[in-house]
Design an enzyme around this catalytic site. Structure first.
Site, PDB file in Angstrom:
ATOM      1  N   GLY A   1     -12.236  -5.933 -16.258  1.00 39.41           N
ATOM      2  CA  GLY A   1     -12.162  -6.379 -14.875  1.00 39.41           C
ATOM      3  C   GLY A   1     -13.518  -6.323 -14.208  1.00 39.41           C
ATOM      4  O   GLY A   1     -14.368  -5.493 -14.557  1.00 39.41           O
TER       5      GLY A   1
ATOM      6  N   ASP B   1     -13.672   5.731  -4.113  1.00 40.53           N
ATOM      7  CA  ASP B   1     -13.074   5.262  -5.366  1.00 40.53           C
ATOM      8  C   ASP B   1     -13.722   5.907  -6.592  1.00 40.53           C
ATOM      9  O   ASP B   1     -13.023   6.265  -7.547  1.00 40.53           O
ATOM     10  CB  ASP B   1     -13.193   3.742  -5.484  1.00 40.53           C
ATOM     11  CG  ASP B   1     -12.164   2.992  -4.659  1.00 40.53           C
ATOM     12  OD1 ASP B   1     -11.118   3.585  -4.329  1.00 40.53           O
ATOM     13  OD2 ASP B   1     -12.404   1.819  -4.331  1.00 40.53           O
TER      14      ASP B   1
ATOM     15  N   LYS C   1     -13.674  -4.781   1.295  1.00 40.55           N
ATOM     16  CA  LYS C   1     -14.552  -3.669   0.938  1.00 40.55           C
ATOM     17  C   LYS C   1     -16.033  -3.998   1.075  1.00 40.55           C
ATOM     18  O   LYS C   1     -16.847  -3.088   1.279  1.00 40.55           O
ATOM     19  CB  LYS C   1     -14.249  -3.184  -0.483  1.00 40.55           C
ATOM     20  CG  LYS C   1     -12.894  -2.505  -0.612  1.00 40.55           C
ATOM     21  CD  LYS C   1     -12.697  -1.927  -2.002  1.00 40.55           C
ATOM     22  CE  LYS C   1     -11.360  -1.225  -2.123  1.00 40.55           C
ATOM     23  NZ  LYS C   1     -11.184  -0.563  -3.439  1.00 40.55           N
TER      24      LYS C   1
ATOM     25  N   GLY D   1     -13.707  -6.874 -10.516  1.00 40.71           N
ATOM     26  CA  GLY D   1     -13.447  -6.901  -9.079  1.00 40.71           C
ATOM     27  C   GLY D   1     -14.036  -5.716  -8.343  1.00 40.71           C
ATOM     28  O   GLY D   1     -14.898  -5.000  -8.860  1.00 40.71           O
TER      29      GLY D   1
ATOM     30  N   ALA E   1     -12.807  -2.732  -7.450  1.00 42.28           N
ATOM     31  CA  ALA E   1     -12.633  -1.406  -8.044  1.00 42.28           C
ATOM     32  C   ALA E   1     -13.565  -1.209  -9.235  1.00 42.28           C
ATOM     33  O   ALA E   1     -14.060  -0.107  -9.474  1.00 42.28           O
ATOM     34  CB  ALA E   1     -11.180  -1.217  -8.472  1.00 42.28           C
TER      35      ALA E   1
ATOM     36  N   SER F   1       0.817  -1.217   0.000  1.00 43.31           N
ATOM     37  CA  SER F   1       0.000   0.000   0.000  1.00 43.31           C
ATOM     38  C   SER F   1       0.853   1.270   0.000  1.00 43.31           C
ATOM     39  O   SER F   1       1.824   1.383   0.758  1.00 43.31           O
ATOM     40  CB  SER F   1      -0.925   0.011   1.220  1.00 43.31           C
ATOM     41  OG  SER F   1      -1.657   1.225   1.273  1.00 43.31           O
ATOM     42  N   LYS F   2       0.468   2.211  -0.834  1.00 43.65           N
ATOM     43  CA  LYS F   2       1.117   3.513  -0.883  1.00 43.65           C
ATOM     44  C   LYS F   2       0.401   4.543  -0.006  1.00 43.65           C
ATOM     45  O   LYS F   2       0.845   5.687   0.114  1.00 43.65           O
ATOM     46  CB  LYS F   2       1.165   4.026  -2.332  1.00 43.65           C
ATOM     47  CG  LYS F   2       1.955   3.145  -3.287  1.00 43.65           C
ATOM     48  CD  LYS F   2       1.959   3.731  -4.696  1.00 43.65           C
ATOM     49  CE  LYS F   2       2.615   2.787  -5.701  1.00 43.65           C
ATOM     50  NZ  LYS F   2       4.042   2.601  -5.432  1.00 43.65           N
TER      51      LYS F   2
ATOM     52  N   THR G   1      -9.002  -1.784   1.947  1.00 40.59           N
ATOM     53  CA  THR G   1      -8.632  -2.330   0.651  1.00 40.59           C
ATOM     54  C   THR G   1      -9.004  -3.812   0.611  1.00 40.59           C
ATOM     55  O   THR G   1      -9.595  -4.344   1.557  1.00 40.59           O
ATOM     56  CB  THR G   1      -7.136  -2.086   0.364  1.00 40.59           C
ATOM     57  OG1 THR G   1      -6.852  -2.444  -0.983  1.00 40.59           O
ATOM     58  CG2 THR G   1      -6.240  -2.847   1.315  1.00 40.59           C
TER      59      THR G   1
END
Length: 293
Positions: free
Chosen positions: A138, A113, A76, A140, A142, A24-25, A72
């Site tokens: 995708g 998000d 979620k 998922g 997100a 994680s950033k 994360t």
């Protein structure tokens, strides 16, 4: 003026929780903003497994120093029944990525998000278009936020997944209105000779909403013959920041948006919930250098 958030002998803090979490950033982002604003608080990463999530949330609920958490994968959706209120747009998206003490004393959850994803597209979305289309790769967590956000902005959506049935189910749940399409992701791997019509006045996006292309993951197989001229390539992957997907898009003359744009945008909204003021976005260029060094 420096804002103090200490209480007694402890220091106020927020965190990001997930499994895994080492990549994680978020600690760098929030730590950078806290330092710039002179806020005496901390932001940390905490490894929380699915089995320990209920106990973790219960413990944080009782901690007066805790200001909230970013959530994360894979939590979620699992975190939703553990909190007291779910604010828009998380209620519609069906996923929470930010939890914080609400004004009523309980825990409130929201989803940043969607807004974070749309932020770098602001100038494009402010213009009128004859037609808007997005290819979303995708299915998922997100992707849920991205599908919901783009549907509200008037896009016709093509959602591609390894399981087209899941893609269809997401569209039926999150964007039931409109003529959207679900397709197998493999469809975009091979070249096509489809003759695109005149795209003047149109807005086209190709979004990698999957983990494909992330360090340690298989590459995303997308042939750019499937994208019309002028399409924008948007990759939510942040490690690496400049993915092969974006590199191949630039080689074909497409404008690109990297995953740090969404990451910083969604973090900014969460930061205000945690620490009571917006972050100093005038330092985004400096922050990006830190995140990519």
């Amino acid at each position: 003026m420096t804002r103090r958030l200490r209480e007694g002998s402890g220091q106020a803090y927020a965190e990001v929780i997930g499994d895994p979490i080492a990549q994680s950033k978020s600690p760098k982002i929030h730590g950078f903003w806290l330092e710039k604003l002179g806020i005496d608080a901390d932001y940390r990463a905490c490894h929380v497994t699915p089995g320990s999530l209920p106990d973790h949330i219960a413990a944080r609920r009782a901690d007066p120093l805790w200001r909230g958490c970013n959530v994360t994968m894979p939590h979620k959706q699992a975190v939703m029944p553990l909190i007291d209120a779910i604010a828009a747009p998380a209620d519609q998206i069906g996923a929470v990525n930010t939890v914080y003490p609400g004004s009523g004393g309980g825990l409130e959850g929201t989803n940043t998000d969607a807004e974070g994803f749309l932020e770098p597209l602001g100038r494009d979305l402010a213009r009128a278009h004859y037609f808007r289309m997005a290819r979303i790769l995708g299915t998922g967590g997100a992707a849920r936020a991205i599908i919901s956000a783009l549907a509200k902005e008037g896009f016709t959506l093509v959602v591609a997944g390894r399981d087209p049935g899941k893609a269809r189910a997401l569209l039926e749940e999150l964007a039931p209105a409109g003529e959207h399409h679900a397709i197998d992701m493999a469809h975009f791997a091979d070249p096509t000779d489809f003759p695109f019509d005149d795209r003047e006045g149109c807005l086209d996006l190709v979004v990698n909403a999957s983990s494909l292309g992330m360090t340690g993951q298989p590459p995303l197989a997308f042939d750019w013959s499937h994208a019309p001229p002028g399409a924008i390539a948007y990759d939510i992957v942040t490690a690496p920041v400049d993915t092969p997907f974006l590199q191949s898009a630039r080689a074909r003359g497409h404008r690109t948006i990297d995953g740090l744009a969404m990451l910083i945008g969604q973090a900014a909204i969460a930061f205000a919930h945690f620490f009571g003021q917006p972050p100093p976005r005038e330092h985004d260029a400096e922050l990006r250098k830190i995140l990519t060094s």
